[in-house]
Scaffold this motif. Structure first.
Motif, PDB file in Angstrom:
ATOM      1  N   LEU A 134       0.926  -1.027   0.101  1.00  0.00           N
ATOM      2  CA  LEU A 134       0.039  -0.027   0.066  1.00  0.00           C
ATOM      3  C   LEU A 134       1.099   1.321  -0.012  1.00  0.00           C
ATOM      4  N   LEU A 135       0.417   2.160  -1.134  1.00  0.00           N
ATOM      5  CA  LEU A 135       1.403   3.312  -1.061  1.00  0.00           C
ATOM      6  C   LEU A 135       0.593   4.655  -0.855  1.00  0.00           C
ATOM      7  N   GLN A 136       1.312   5.422  -0.299  1.00  0.00           N
ATOM      8  CA  GLN A 136       0.674   6.838  -0.174  1.00  0.00           C
ATOM      9  C   GLN A 136       0.405   7.452  -1.388  1.00  0.00           C
ATOM     10  N   LYS A 137      -0.812   8.234  -1.860  1.00  0.00           N
ATOM     11  CA  LYS A 137      -1.181   8.423  -2.998  1.00  0.00           C
ATOM     12  C   LYS A 137      -0.201   9.448  -3.713  1.00  0.00           C
ATOM     13  N   ASP A 138       0.037  10.574  -2.805  1.00  0.00           N
ATOM     14  CA  ASP A 138       0.894  11.611  -3.555  1.00  0.00           C
ATOM     15  C   ASP A 138       2.441  11.466  -3.697  1.00  0.00           C
ATOM     16  N   SER A 139       3.071  10.771  -2.707  1.00  0.00           N
ATOM     17  CA  SER A 139       4.347  10.372  -2.764  1.00  0.00           C
ATOM     18  C   SER A 139       5.027   9.131  -3.245  1.00  0.00           C
TER      19      SER A 139
END
Length: 356
Positions: A134-139
């Motif tokens: 799971l990745l942070q959307k902006d970074s």
């Protein structure tokens, strides 16, 4: 927003017999899921009774612009956990208007292998361990990681509990329940070794259904992360360095392996898999060389080794299987971005049909 939620959650069965069918297929990259919805006059439980449909293949890298029509053939039906009621999710594969499978349709060849009489008689069972990040959307940096920085070293995160060890559990639990609601035979979930990384397991599933169920489970997860504003990654090595990669370990057995004395069949199957190691690696997911380094619970991509309870092996045989002299084994080579239609059918073809 409360009105919007009320409208989203409308129970259609109170006013109409019509249902919504979400047709799902795999796009040109082999990993991008696409879908669109249509209204049907009433509930359907048999995919053979669903209409075929078409889409613009030039917009998914699956057809040229001057001949862009691609036809969807419904193959499997699941309950829709988003719209609920009698609404359904429909797993499809793709064909030309003339009825030929398009090049990215991997289900077609898999279905041929799984319908072979020798394969049918062996009742191949699969359990697929799908890891993802799971990745942070902006970074595009893993969930829970400090922006541009790193968390503490691996150790406390695997199956961890606590705000400093577990990141994204609400997404994971929502996905777990949604899959059970849909009819996916999801058998469990757990936090993985790298923080922000998780795993779910699909199976036991027989033959082609393993691929159908894993793709639907991926679709449901993609939809949930969309709602949560989180990016889902199936990259086999999302963070370089001293961090675990992401795989899709595939557990496998046949009727002969599950019978008394099946350990001898297992050993013969493993021997055949070793002889075709390079062929399997080539089909087991892009970027897998970044993951299969011989470190972080993997075998080196250029070597084939098997062992009992050895997570650094290409093929792992469990202690229970060794003790009972029958059971299953685990192919630890597939990457998280593998196509389950390709991997499951290839394992069956090599171990059941192929004669060295």
């Amino acid at each position: 927003m409360s009105l919007l939620n009320d409208l989203i959650n409308l129970n259609l069965s109170e006013t109409t017999e019509k249902i919504i069918a979400e047709y799902i297929w795999i796009g040109g990259s082999g990993m991008d899921l696409r879908s669109k919805a249509r209204t049907l006059p009433g509930p359907v439980t048999d995919p053979a009774k669903l209409p075929k449909w078409n889409y613009d293949g030039s917009s998914t890298d699956q057809a040229p612009g001057d001949d862009s029509e691609v036809i969807l053939y419904p193959q499997a039906i699941f309950k829709d956990p988003f719209r609920r009621g009698n609404n359904i999710l429909v797993m499809c594969d793709a064909y030309t208007p003339g009825g030929d499978p398009i090049p990215t349709n991997k289900r077609y060849n898999a279905a041929k292998i799984f319908s072979h009489p020798h394969v049918v008689s062996e009742e191949p069972w699969y359990g697929i361990e799908q890891e993802y990040t799971l990745l942070q959307k902006d970074s595009r940096w893993p969930l829970g990681w400090p922006l541009g920085g790193f968390p503490g070293p691996q150790g406390p995160y695997y199956c961890g509990v606590g705000a400093d060890k577990s990141f994204g559990r609400d997404i994971v639990d929502a996905h777990y329940k949604a899959c059970l609601y849909a009819g996916v035979n999801i058998s469990g979930i757990n936090g993985e070794v790298m923080p922000g990384q998780w795993e779910f397991q699909v199976g036991p599933a027989v033959g082609i259904s393993a691929g159908d169920e894993l793709w639907i489970a991926r679709y449901i997860l993609e939809r949930i992360t969309e709602i949560a504003g989180v990016v889902l990654s199936f990259d086999p090595k999302p963070i370089p360095g001293d961090w675990n990669g992401a795989g899709a370990h595939t557990n496998y057995s046949t009727k002969s392996m599950r019978a008394d004395g099946g350990i001898h069949v297992i050993k013969k199957a493993i021997e055949k898999l070793g002889l075709r190691h390079k062929d399997h690696i080539a089909a087991y997911g892009e970027g897998n060389e970044r993951r299969l380094t011989g470190r972080h619970e993997t075998a080196n991509i250029n070597t084939f080794v098997w062992g009992v309870a050895n997570r650094g092996a290409s093929i792992r045989v469990g202690r229970d299987t060794e003790k009972a002299a029958k059971g299953y084994f685990e192919d630890r080579r597939p990457a998280s971005n593998m196509d389950p239609y390709v991997v499951t059918s290839m394992i069956a073809e090599t171990t059941i049909l192929w004669k060295p």
